[in-house]
Design an enzyme around this catalytic site. Structure first.
Site, PDB file in Angstrom:
ATOM      1  N   GLY A  46      -8.618  24.403  14.079  1.00 40.35           N
ATOM      2  CA  GLY A  46      -7.900  23.154  13.855  1.00 40.35           C
ATOM      3  C   GLY A  46      -6.605  23.109  14.636  1.00 40.35           C
ATOM      4  N   CYS A  93      -2.780  30.539  11.461  1.00 39.82           N
ATOM      5  CA  CYS A  93      -2.360  29.335  12.187  1.00 39.82           C
ATOM      6  C   CYS A  93      -2.075  29.713  13.629  1.00 39.82           C
ATOM      7  CB  CYS A  93      -1.100  28.769  11.535  1.00 39.82           C
ATOM      8  SG  CYS A  93      -0.429  27.335  12.381  1.00 39.82           S
ATOM      9  N   GLU A 136      -3.915  21.139   8.399  1.00 35.36           N
ATOM     10  CA  GLU A 136      -3.536  20.301   9.548  1.00 35.36           C
ATOM     11  C   GLU A 136      -2.668  19.123   9.119  1.00 35.36           C
ATOM     12  OE1 GLU A 136      -3.888  21.729  12.232  1.00 35.36           O
ATOM     13  OE2 GLU A 136      -5.419  23.149  11.617  1.00 35.36           O
TER      14      GLU A 136
END
Ligand SMILES: [Zn+2]
Length: 171
Positions: A46, A93, A136
């Site tokens: 993502g 992340c 996100e």
């Protein structure tokens, strides 16, 4: 298409609230396709526009990382309409390299937004997809997953990142 630079933790863009997209123009469509390529190349599941230094509410998600085009999600102005349950799971992340921590997220979310052609979409997502959507959308509100951790965990991560930055320092 182009691979964009991904900002890392500490960059001010990552803690800023992104602006709503008022018009889906050619530049935004191009940004979306660049984000898809950047996400696949990273590789990641993502990406949110602020991570590539654009303060707009646009996200891309692909749990298959380019293996199955049916799994590709591009959402403009995404919103969580409803959230149910809670699952604690590991999260990472692209903007927080080499750190993975357990974060509590809803087990199920109802999400709405626009697709890249401007069509309204609304769908339910569970488990890992729900987690990815929440992660996100958090980016669009200037939040990193590390912001959801305990103060102690945050301090430890800050130290780890500082050490990593020091180790990697080049003259
Ligand atoms: Zn992220």
């Amino acid at each position: 298409m182009a691979v964009l630079e991904i900002l890392t933790i500490g960059h001010p863009m990552l803690s800023r609230k992104a602006e709503r997209v008022e018009k889906i123009d050619a530049a935004l469509v191009r940004l979306a396709s660049d984000m898809i390529e950047t996400m696949h190349r990273a590789p990641g599941v993502g990406l949110a526009a602020p991570q590539v230094n654009v303060g707009k509410r646009l996200i891309t998600i692909d749990l298959s990382v380019g293996e199955d085009e049916n799994e590709l999600i591009v959402l403009v102005n995404p919103e969580i309409v409803r959230a149910e349950g809670e699952i604690v799971g590991e999260e990472g992340c692209l903007s927080v390299p080499d750190i993975r921590e357990k974060v509590a997220r809803p087990a199920l979310v109802l999400v709405k937004g626009l697709d890249i052609s401007g069509q309204e979409v609304e769908f339910e997502a569970e488990d890992y997809l729900a987690r990815a959507l929440c992660h996100e959308i958090d980016h669009l509100d200037g939040k990193l997953f590390t912001d959801r951790l305990s103060p102690l965990k945050k301090t430890l991560i800050r130290k780890k990142l500082k050490k990593a930055a020091g180790d990697g320092a080049k003259p």
